[in-house]
Scaffold this active site. Sequence first.
Site, PDB file in Angstrom:
ATOM      1  N   CYS A 196     -20.731  -1.347  -3.200  1.00 55.84           N
ATOM      2  CA  CYS A 196     -19.845  -1.936  -4.214  1.00 55.84           C
ATOM      3  C   CYS A 196     -20.737  -2.469  -5.327  1.00 55.84           C
ATOM      4  CB  CYS A 196     -19.033  -3.057  -3.566  1.00 55.84           C
ATOM      5  SG  CYS A 196     -18.141  -4.098  -4.730  1.00 55.84           S
ATOM      6  N   HIS A 197     -20.169  -2.597  -6.498  1.00 56.63           N
ATOM      7  CA  HIS A 197     -20.959  -3.099  -7.622  1.00 56.63           C
ATOM      8  C   HIS A 197     -21.538  -4.489  -7.318  1.00 56.63           C
ATOM      9  CE1 HIS A 197     -21.999  -2.488 -11.847  1.00 56.63           C
ATOM     10  NE2 HIS A 197     -22.088  -3.805 -11.842  1.00 56.63           N
ATOM     11  N   THR A 198     -20.853  -5.265  -6.482  1.00 56.70           N
ATOM     12  CA  THR A 198     -21.337  -6.617  -6.172  1.00 56.70           C
ATOM     13  C   THR A 198     -22.659  -6.582  -5.387  1.00 56.70           C
ATOM     14  OG1 THR A 198     -19.034  -7.344  -6.160  1.00 56.70           O
ATOM     15  CG2 THR A 198     -20.632  -8.838  -5.183  1.00 56.70           C
ATOM     16  N   HIS A 234     -21.098  -4.926   2.139  1.00 52.17           N
ATOM     17  CA  HIS A 234     -19.905  -5.665   2.570  1.00 52.17           C
ATOM     18  C   HIS A 234     -18.646  -4.798   2.587  1.00 52.17           C
ATOM     19  CE1 HIS A 234     -19.935  -5.864  -1.811  1.00 52.17           C
ATOM     20  NE2 HIS A 234     -18.624  -6.038  -1.759  1.00 52.17           N
ATOM     21  N   GLU A 235     -18.794  -3.462   2.478  1.00 52.71           N
ATOM     22  CA  GLU A 235     -17.604  -2.594   2.464  1.00 52.71           C
ATOM     23  C   GLU A 235     -17.840  -1.547   3.549  1.00 52.71           C
ATOM     24  OE1 GLU A 235     -15.850  -1.673  -1.585  1.00 52.71           O
ATOM     25  OE2 GLU A 235     -16.093   0.379  -0.896  1.00 52.71           O
ATOM     26  N   CYS A 239      -9.392 -17.867   9.010  1.00 53.14           N
ATOM     27  CA  CYS A 239      -9.409 -18.543  10.317  1.00 53.14           C
ATOM     28  C   CYS A 239      -8.002 -18.931  10.773  1.00 53.14           C
ATOM     29  CB  CYS A 239     -10.311 -19.774  10.262  1.00 53.14           C
ATOM     30  SG  CYS A 239      -9.582 -21.180   9.390  1.00 53.14           S
ATOM     31  N   CYS A 274      -7.731 -23.577   8.739  1.00 55.85           N
ATOM     32  CA  CYS A 274      -8.309 -24.538   7.790  1.00 55.85           C
ATOM     33  C   CYS A 274      -7.286 -24.897   6.714  1.00 55.85           C
ATOM     34  CB  CYS A 274      -9.590 -23.981   7.168  1.00 55.85           C
ATOM     35  SG  CYS A 274      -9.304 -22.684   5.945  1.00 55.85           S
ATOM     36  N   CYS A 277      -6.351 -21.825   4.640  1.00 50.27           N
ATOM     37  CA  CYS A 277      -5.518 -20.849   5.347  1.00 50.27           C
ATOM     38  C   CYS A 277      -4.103 -21.373   5.559  1.00 50.27           C
ATOM     39  CB  CYS A 277      -6.147 -20.476   6.691  1.00 50.27           C
ATOM     40  SG  CYS A 277      -7.573 -19.381   6.533  1.00 50.27           S
ATOM     41  N   CYS A 302     -10.711 -18.823   2.570  1.00 50.26           N
ATOM     42  CA  CYS A 302     -10.797 -19.554   3.841  1.00 50.26           C
ATOM     43  C   CYS A 302     -12.063 -20.408   3.794  1.00 50.26           C
ATOM     44  CB  CYS A 302     -10.865 -18.563   5.004  1.00 50.26           C
ATOM     45  SG  CYS A 302     -11.295 -19.311   6.593  1.00 50.26           S
ATOM     46  N   ARG A 332     -17.435 -20.363   4.947  1.00 49.36           N
ATOM     47  CA  ARG A 332     -17.931 -20.030   3.608  1.00 49.36           C
ATOM     48  C   ARG A 332     -19.267 -20.711   3.293  1.00 49.36           C
ATOM     49  NH1 ARG A 332     -19.941 -18.431  -0.056  1.00 49.36           N
ATOM     50  NH2 ARG A 332     -19.192 -17.700  -2.086  1.00 49.36           N
ATOM     51  N   CYS A 352     -13.333  -3.760   0.635  1.00 47.28           N
ATOM     52  CA  CYS A 352     -13.491  -4.498  -0.625  1.00 47.28           C
ATOM     53  C   CYS A 352     -12.742  -3.893  -1.809  1.00 47.28           C
ATOM     54  CB  CYS A 352     -14.964  -4.701  -0.980  1.00 47.28           C
ATOM     55  SG  CYS A 352     -15.149  -5.680  -2.492  1.00 47.28           S
ATOM     56  N   ARG A 386     -17.131   5.665  -5.406  1.00 47.57           N
ATOM     57  CA  ARG A 386     -17.716   5.081  -4.205  1.00 47.57           C
ATOM     58  C   ARG A 386     -18.574   6.124  -3.489  1.00 47.57           C
ATOM     59  NH1 ARG A 386     -17.139   0.433  -5.908  1.00 47.57           N
ATOM     60  NH2 ARG A 386     -16.157  -1.225  -4.676  1.00 47.57           N
TER      61      ARG A 386
HETATM   62  N1  LIG Z   1     -13.103 -10.389  -7.389  1.00 49.59           N
HETATM   63  C1  LIG Z   1     -13.367  -9.615  -6.351  1.00 49.59           C
HETATM   64  O1  LIG Z   1     -12.952  -9.894  -5.224  1.00 49.59           O
HETATM   65  C2  LIG Z   1     -14.165  -8.366  -6.539  1.00 49.59           C
HETATM   66  C3  LIG Z   1     -14.183  -7.375  -5.539  1.00 49.59           C
HETATM   67  C4  LIG Z   1     -14.881  -6.188  -5.781  1.00 49.59           C
HETATM   68  C5  LIG Z   1     -15.591  -6.021  -6.944  1.00 49.59           C
HETATM   69  N2  LIG Z   1     -15.586  -7.016  -7.886  1.00 49.59           N
HETATM   70  C6  LIG Z   1     -16.269  -6.876  -9.163  1.00 49.59           C
HETATM   71  O2  LIG Z   1     -15.452  -6.014  -9.955  1.00 49.59           O
HETATM   72  C7  LIG Z   1     -16.259  -5.353 -10.939  1.00 49.59           C
HETATM   73  C8  LIG Z   1     -15.975  -3.849 -10.909  1.00 49.59           C
HETATM   74  O3  LIG Z   1     -16.448  -3.277  -9.722  1.00 49.59           O
HETATM   75  P1  LIG Z   1     -16.556  -1.671  -9.593  1.00 49.59           P
HETATM   76  O4  LIG Z   1     -17.152  -1.420  -8.249  1.00 49.59           O
HETATM   77  O5  LIG Z   1     -15.270  -1.043  -9.953  1.00 49.59           O
HETATM   78  O6  LIG Z   1     -17.649  -1.402 -10.745  1.00 49.59           O
HETATM   79  P2  LIG Z   1     -17.997  -0.104 -11.580  1.00 49.59           P
HETATM   80  O7  LIG Z   1     -19.353  -0.340 -12.145  1.00 49.59           O
HETATM   81  O8  LIG Z   1     -17.760   1.116 -10.769  1.00 49.59           O
HETATM   82  O9  LIG Z   1     -16.931  -0.073 -12.774  1.00 49.59           O
HETATM   83  C9  LIG Z   1     -17.078  -0.790 -13.975  1.00 49.59           C
HETATM   84  C10 LIG Z   1     -16.523   0.068 -15.133  1.00 49.59           C
HETATM   85  O10 LIG Z   1     -16.566  -0.730 -16.321  1.00 49.59           O
HETATM   86  C11 LIG Z   1     -16.967   0.096 -17.414  1.00 49.59           C
HETATM   87  N3  LIG Z   1     -17.515  -0.780 -18.462  1.00 49.59           N
HETATM   88  C12 LIG Z   1     -18.732  -1.374 -18.514  1.00 49.59           C
HETATM   89  N4  LIG Z   1     -18.842  -2.141 -19.623  1.00 49.59           N
HETATM   90  C13 LIG Z   1     -17.666  -2.027 -20.286  1.00 49.59           C
HETATM   91  C14 LIG Z   1     -17.150  -2.595 -21.506  1.00 49.59           C
HETATM   92  N5  LIG Z   1     -17.879  -3.420 -22.243  1.00 49.59           N
HETATM   93  N6  LIG Z   1     -15.885  -2.269 -21.878  1.00 49.59           N
HETATM   94  C15 LIG Z   1     -15.132  -1.404 -21.133  1.00 49.59           C
HETATM   95  N7  LIG Z   1     -15.583  -0.831 -19.970  1.00 49.59           N
HETATM   96  C16 LIG Z   1     -16.823  -1.155 -19.553  1.00 49.59           C
HETATM   97  C17 LIG Z   1     -17.967   1.065 -16.800  1.00 49.59           C
HETATM   98  O11 LIG Z   1     -18.108   2.234 -17.598  1.00 49.59           O
HETATM   99  C18 LIG Z   1     -17.309   1.354 -15.445  1.00 49.59           C
HETATM  100  O12 LIG Z   1     -16.427   2.446 -15.525  1.00 49.59           O
HETATM  101  C19 LIG Z   1     -17.691  -5.749 -10.620  1.00 49.59           C
HETATM  102  O13 LIG Z   1     -18.044  -6.845 -11.437  1.00 49.59           O
HETATM  103  C20 LIG Z   1     -17.620  -6.194  -9.167  1.00 49.59           C
HETATM  104  O14 LIG Z   1     -18.674  -7.067  -8.861  1.00 49.59           O
HETATM  105  C21 LIG Z   1     -14.881  -8.174  -7.692  1.00 49.59           C
HETATM  106  N1  LIG Z   2     -22.102 -15.293  -5.069  1.00 48.70           N
HETATM  107  C1  LIG Z   2     -21.365 -14.837  -6.182  1.00 48.70           C
HETATM  108  C2  LIG Z   2     -19.896 -14.782  -5.833  1.00 48.70           C
HETATM  109  C3  LIG Z   2     -19.355 -13.565  -6.398  1.00 48.70           C
HETATM  110  C4  LIG Z   2     -17.863 -13.437  -6.127  1.00 48.70           C
HETATM  111  O1  LIG Z   2     -17.066 -14.002  -6.861  1.00 48.70           O
HETATM  112  N2  LIG Z   2     -17.506 -12.691  -5.098  1.00 48.70           N
HETATM  113  C5  LIG Z   2     -16.134 -12.318  -4.865  1.00 48.70           C
HETATM  114  C6  LIG Z   2     -16.143 -11.077  -4.069  1.00 48.70           C
HETATM  115  S1  LIG Z   2     -16.948  -9.751  -4.879  1.00 48.70           S
HETATM  116  C7  LIG Z   2     -16.776  -8.493  -3.792  1.00 48.70           C
HETATM  117  O2  LIG Z   2     -17.299  -7.379  -4.304  1.00 48.70           O
HETATM  118  C8  LIG Z   2     -15.373 -13.347  -4.060  1.00 48.70           C
HETATM  119  O3  LIG Z   2     -14.591 -13.040  -3.191  1.00 48.70           O
HETATM  120  N3  LIG Z   2     -15.549 -14.583  -4.360  1.00 48.70           N
HETATM  121  C9  LIG Z   2     -14.970 -15.671  -3.632  1.00 48.70           C
HETATM  122  C10 LIG Z   2     -15.977 -16.249  -2.689  1.00 48.70           C
HETATM  123  O4  LIG Z   2     -17.148 -15.836  -2.768  1.00 48.70           O
HETATM  124  O5  LIG Z   2     -15.625 -17.122  -1.893  1.00 48.70           O
HETATM  125  C11 LIG Z   2     -21.578 -15.711  -7.398  1.00 48.70           C
HETATM  126  O6  LIG Z   2     -21.794 -16.914  -7.202  1.00 48.70           O
HETATM  127  O7  LIG Z   2     -21.533 -15.168  -8.494  1.00 48.70           O
HETATM  128 ZN   LIG Z   3     -17.239  -5.563  -3.209  1.00 51.94          ZN
HETATM  129 ZN   LIG Z   4      -9.426 -20.660   7.084  1.00 55.99          ZN
END
Ligand SMILES: NC(=O)c1ccc[n+]([C@@H]2O[C@H](COP(=O)([O-])OP(=O)(O)OC[C@H]3O[C@@H](n4cnc5c(N)ncnc54)[C@H](O)[C@@H]3O)[C@@H](O)[C@H]2O)c1
Ligand SMILES: N[C@@H](CCC(=O)N[C@@H](CSCO)C(=O)NCC(=O)O)C(=O)O
Ligand SMILES: [Zn+2]
Ligand SMILES: [Zn+2]
Length: 379
Positions: A47-49, A69-70, A99, A102, A105, A113, A117, A177, A372
């Site tokens: 994943c991008h993260t 994580h995926e 859980c 908590c 939850c 949760c 964490r 994820c 992916r």
């Molecule tokens: N909040 C969550 O729970 C959670 C879960 C999973 C992933 N994420 C985050 O979500 C984001 C996306 O993940 P992904 O795996 O799909 O990433 P990815 O890199 O596959 O996709 C990102 C897309 O954004 C485009 N992009 C980059 N800069 C841009 C801009 N300025 N304007 C428009 N488009 C632009 C890229 O061309 C690409 O297609 C990441 O930051 C990841 O860390 C968050």
């Molecule tokens: N350690 C990072 C946290 C980044 C973040 O926000 N993670 C998401 C999941 S990304 C999955 O690809 C999330 O679930 N956040 C809630 C949590 O972490 O409890 C930072 O500090 O930037």
């Molecule tokens: Zn992820």
């Molecule tokens: Zn919990």
Amino acid sequence: MATTGQFITCKAAVAWEANKPLVIEDVQVAPPQAGEVRIKILFTALCHTDAYTWSGKDPEGLFPCILGHEAAGIVESVGEGVTEVQPGDHVIPCYQAECKECKFCRSGKTNLCGKVRAATGVGVMMSDRKSRFSINGTPIYHFMGTSTFSQYTVVHDVSVAKIDPVAPLEKVCLLGCGVPTGLGAVWNTAKVESGSIVAVFGLGTVGLAVAEGAKAAGASRIIGIDIDSKKFDVAKNFGVTEFVNPKDHEKPIQQVLVDLTDGGVDYSFECIGNVSVMRAALECCHKGWGTSVIVGVAASGQEISTRPFQLVTGRVWKGTAFGGFKSRSQVPWLVEKYMKKEIKVDEYITHNLTLGEINEAFDLMHEGGCLRCVLATHV
Ligand SMILES: NC(=O)c1ccc[n+]([C@@H]2O[C@H](COP(=O)([O-])OP(=O)(O)OC[C@H]3O[C@@H](n4cnc5c(N)ncnc54)[C@H](O)[C@@H]3O)[C@@H](O)[C@H]2O)c1
Ligand SMILES: N[C@@H](CCC(=O)N[C@@H](CSCO)C(=O)NCC(=O)O)C(=O)O
Ligand SMILES: [Zn+2]
Ligand SMILES: [Zn+2]
């Protein structure tokens, strides 16, 4: 199992330092302690993260660590007191724990949760604040409570979803994820209604899953925004109806979208992790009701800003973690939806490699054609 109660030596991809290629090492994985589960990981995606933490920009990033994580796998053994899974169960590790006890939850207001964490944020297990991974006595940190770039991992029992054993692990690993995050951002966090106009910024896996979720919710227009026009063809298959490349416009992208939609979109989603785009995503929302959901993860030190007037005049700014899904309760339900062909998963998998090829897999992530990449870990 012959390995129950024993250390297991197996292959894992270790990130010794930020930005340095991962190294496949022989890692010792300790037996699970009370409330812990040791999982044989069979498939893991990137994943991008993972790339974000590896880059050194994650304030919680610790090295050396085992990222990932995926994933999906099979329970190898369980520690004392673990009742909800047993050896042989097919599972998906969940970085967002559940859980069921908590304050979070029980609130009925969030999927976050609080039980483990604090430990998962510093790369250790909760019971003794130590890692279960080591190399010749040197501890290797856990990551996000999952560390799936390893043939075996140890997780807290509150971080394991038991799934239908018939489900193909090489596919449903994605339900750990990216796909749930996008679907849930639409269904749980924004609660998009039928007929809505939706803008999706970033058409990677997460953004495409947002589009898929919006289509299922009955959105009338789904506008995909990406700086890589190569993304547009594939995005049609996930429900995107119109495309905008900010590079084709001189006006700010929020203005372009407001003009295209008679005043702004009903819902927008930032799926990139870029704070300037987060601002644009808020400001392209319709006055009075438009809601913007931040999904992308931005680097340490980055901050969002806008004129407060944007909120005073009714726009709403939200964020989502794992799409608001309660992990242990709802990941099995997502697996069932996939089995009934109600959600896509296979379509997000563009590459298949092995754990030994993980550095090539990270290189692929930066190419436009990769959504992916799934790694087989035991080959
Ligand atoms: N909040 C969550 O729970 C959670 C879960 C999973 C992933 N994420 C985050 O979500 C984001 C996306 O993940 P992904 O795996 O799909 O990433 P990815 O890199 O596959 O996709 C990102 C897309 O954004 C485009 N992009 C980059 N800069 C841009 C801009 N300025 N304007 C428009 N488009 C632009 C890229 O061309 C690409 O297609 C990441 O930051 C990841 O860390 C968050
Ligand atoms: N350690 C990072 C946290 C980044 C973040 O926000 N993670 C998401 C999941 S990304 C999955 O690809 C999330 O679930 N956040 C809630 C949590 O972490 O409890 C930072 O500090 O930037
Ligand atoms: Zn992820
Ligand atoms: Zn919990």
